[in-house]
Design a protein around this motif. Sequence first.
Motif, PDB file in Angstrom:
ATOM      1  N   UNK A 150       0.894  -0.974  -0.326  1.00  0.00           N
ATOM      2  CA  UNK A 150       0.027  -0.201   0.072  1.00  0.00           C
ATOM      3  C   UNK A 150       1.052   1.481   0.771  1.00  0.00           C
ATOM      4  N   UNK A 151       0.688   2.134  -1.255  1.00  0.00           N
ATOM      5  CA  UNK A 151       1.462   3.680  -0.896  1.00  0.00           C
ATOM      6  C   UNK A 151       1.332   4.661   0.360  1.00  0.00           C
ATOM      7  N   UNK A 152       2.662   5.027   1.066  1.00  0.00           N
ATOM      8  CA  UNK A 152       2.207   5.772   1.688  1.00  0.00           C
ATOM      9  C   UNK A 152       1.742   7.016   1.210  1.00  0.00           C
ATOM     10  N   UNK A 153       0.460   7.520   2.678  1.00  0.00           N
ATOM     11  CA  UNK A 153      -0.389   8.925   1.636  1.00  0.00           C
ATOM     12  C   UNK A 153       0.655  10.627   3.044  1.00  0.00           C
ATOM     13  N   UNK A 154       0.930  10.189   4.022  1.00  0.00           N
ATOM     14  CA  UNK A 154       1.782  11.313   4.646  1.00  0.00           C
ATOM     15  C   UNK A 154       3.149  11.377   4.815  1.00  0.00           C
ATOM     16  N   UNK A 155       3.951  12.084   3.921  1.00  0.00           N
ATOM     17  CA  UNK A 155       5.396  12.816   4.713  1.00  0.00           C
ATOM     18  C   UNK A 155       5.384  14.068   4.973  1.00  0.00           C
ATOM     19  N   UNK A 205      -1.672  12.402   1.615  1.00  0.00           N
ATOM     20  CA  UNK A 205      -2.537  11.975   0.300  1.00  0.00           C
ATOM     21  C   UNK A 205      -3.429  11.527   0.288  1.00  0.00           C
ATOM     22  N   UNK A 206      -4.627  11.499   1.223  1.00  0.00           N
ATOM     23  CA  UNK A 206      -4.866  10.773   1.477  1.00  0.00           C
ATOM     24  C   UNK A 206      -6.653  10.931   0.274  1.00  0.00           C
ATOM     25  N   UNK A 221       6.316  12.404  -5.057  1.00  0.00           N
ATOM     26  CA  UNK A 221       5.369  11.309  -6.301  1.00  0.00           C
ATOM     27  C   UNK A 221       6.462  10.547  -6.019  1.00  0.00           C
ATOM     28  N   UNK A 222       7.904  10.668  -6.434  1.00  0.00           N
ATOM     29  CA  UNK A 222       9.025   9.412  -6.426  1.00  0.00           C
ATOM     30  C   UNK A 222       9.818   8.166  -5.526  1.00  0.00           C
ATOM     31  N   UNK A 223       8.872   9.126  -4.704  1.00  0.00           N
ATOM     32  CA  UNK A 223       8.814   7.824  -3.252  1.00  0.00           C
ATOM     33  C   UNK A 223       7.483   7.504  -3.546  1.00  0.00           C
ATOM     34  N   UNK A 224       6.188   7.501  -3.786  1.00  0.00           N
ATOM     35  CA  UNK A 224       5.059   6.639  -3.954  1.00  0.00           C
ATOM     36  C   UNK A 224       5.298   6.321  -5.578  1.00  0.00           C
TER      37      UNK A 224
END
Length: 354
Positions: free
Chosen positions: A1-6, A29-30, A327-330
């Motif tokens: 699952x993609x991380x939504x908070x950075x 990103x929620x 975005x790159x990390x996602x």
Amino acid sequence: MKKNQFRLLGVMSGTSLDGVDVVAVQFDFNSTTRYKILHAATISYDKLWKQKLSSAVNLQEEELAHFNFAYTRYLGHILKDFIRKYELKELDAICSHGHTVKHEPQNKYTLQIGNLEELAQITGQKVVCDFRVQDVKLGGQGAPLVPVGDKLLFAEYDYCLNLGGFANISTEENNQRIAYDLCAVNTVLNYYAEKLGHEYDEGGKIAASGNLIKALYEQLNSKEYYTAKFPKSLGIEWVNMEIFPLISQFKNNIPDVLHTYTKHIAFQISAAVKTSPEAKVLVTGGGAFNDFLMQELRKKCSAQFVLPSAALINFKEALIFAFLGALRLRGENNILKSVTGAEKDHSSGVIFLP
């Protein structure tokens, strides 16, 4: 699952050489993408670093490699101090643009110094950097990169205009984002203001006191770049070859040069904005504080030029480089082919671990 908070640091050093912009920002990103600026600062370059950076374009390959290492160390310690000062914990990454020394997309080459692995080692943080190189290898201009952030974070504006070392603009056309560099701004204005002993022309007051040099104004506006189709981008090499030699042919005083060049900037921007009173233009970058330039823009164009908070004016580019890193990390695309002319949309940025 993609991380939504950075929680990220965005780092930007522009061609105007005013310093290193650093912003600590939180992204969510929620649902829709939201951001919150936590801390921000500009760490000014001293006279020696300004001189080194402005002349780096002339360095030979081996000298440039040494300078890249020295600048990376310098940048690393700036960021380490910023993290310590604001007691930042649990950062996901530092997302750094570096400083552009050479930009020659026509030769499939661009160089941003300060993007070496040592940045992660010095700061003790994950680093996402060197965003432009991959795009150039894919046949793109490697610039401008901010428009993906314009599209996703500032969609309520018809245009996003940045007035930094260069002016660039982004907008939606035929359901896709387009963007390109318009003309040089502070790379030229600051150069002449410094000849009078000022870091920059505060509020455009010196320019406002001058008079138009009609022949210079006409010759500036007739430069071939302005009629070229986008995607297109500018670098300091173009200013050194096309702008400074032209201005030097006119032996007028500096207030007249600044006055004329500011009117030239306003003309080039107004040519890119569809003049409609309903059009909203978000204006950021140091040039937004140039009252004379903003006055000339409003004279030439009926669109609404919106100046946001000082934090957003000063740190929007650093904020968006943090966003590119997220975005790159996602694993999501952070560069748009419609903007740069690359073969495809792609996710760019080198990742270094501490």
